[in-house]
Design an enzyme around this catalytic site. Sequence first.
Site, PDB file in Angstrom:
ATOM      1  N   ASP A   1      -1.722  -0.984   5.883  1.00 42.53           N
ATOM      2  CA  ASP A   1      -1.981  -0.481   7.234  1.00 42.53           C
ATOM      3  C   ASP A   1      -3.462  -0.237   7.493  1.00 42.53           C
ATOM      4  OD1 ASP A   1      -2.134   1.778   5.524  1.00 42.53           O
ATOM      5  OD2 ASP A   1      -1.686   3.118   7.193  1.00 42.53           O
TER       6      ASP A   1
ATOM      7  N   ASP B   1       0.875  -1.162   0.000  1.00 42.32           N
ATOM      8  CA  ASP B   1       0.000   0.000   0.000  1.00 42.32           C
ATOM      9  C   ASP B   1       0.922   1.224   0.000  1.00 42.32           C
ATOM     10  OD1 ASP B   1      -2.348   1.621   0.378  1.00 42.32           O
ATOM     11  OD2 ASP B   1      -1.794   1.758   2.489  1.00 42.32           O
TER      12      ASP B   1
ATOM     13  N   ASP C   1       0.252   5.110   1.140  1.00 37.78           N
ATOM     14  CA  ASP C   1       0.244   5.963   2.340  1.00 37.78           C
ATOM     15  C   ASP C   1       0.241   5.116   3.607  1.00 37.78           C
ATOM     16  OD1 ASP C   1      -0.112   8.616   1.033  1.00 37.78           O
ATOM     17  OD2 ASP C   1      -1.995   7.720   0.364  1.00 37.78           O
TER      18      ASP C   1
END
Length: 240
Positions: free
Chosen positions: A173, A10, A12
């Site tokens: 996250d 991922d 960000d």
Amino acid sequence: MKAIEGVFFDLDGTLLDTAEDFVITVNQMLTDHKHPELDGQLIRRHVSAGSRALMQLAFNIPTGKELEQKRALFLEYYDQHIQDQSRSTFAHPYPGILPLIDELEHRKIAWGIVTNKPRAYAIALIRQTGLLDKSHAIVCPEDVKRAKPDPESLILACKQAKCSPEHSLYIGDHARDIEAGKRAGMTTVAAHYGYIAEGDNPKEWQADLDIDNIKQLHDWLKQCNWLIPEDRALSSSNSL
């Protein structure tokens, strides 16, 4: 054991720490609208939830027309901020990312980025951090019909990088990252160092592996001799 063919991140809160750009953008909007600024740590915890969640946090508004107007304005502010040629973005790779990518390249293991961030913003940030030409795949929402948590973007990334999902890892996250990875048949890694919302417990996402930093992932890969265990139920016994 399966040889690892691909490692995907991922963007960000997983590959890059981009929160400071969001903090600056949100607080500039608040200042311009004569609202008090928010604490930076509070904004950081909401980054992975997306631009709508940030606007709900900043302006305390429900879903609807006003929220969509604020989101559109936020994206204009954000674009101006990250495209500002008078300075560099505050985004930077998390500690341990660059050594891991160097070893992936040395071992000829493909790596890539799968994000729900619109392509214009994603490419601008990745280019500024020097990783754009190194990645084997970059998949954004415009590239698929259904963004994460649908697995379509992850499956496309594997096709672009010429590797199989079953032999690949996805690190993220947010719960949607882990859901998407599982639905794609990939080994999933929960990045506890990312932008975890207050009250959210990454352990409940039931990723195959939980890490507090990238070095832990790197060490685990070495320990496994760069192979994926057939039984990937690692979260209870082998979490780092």
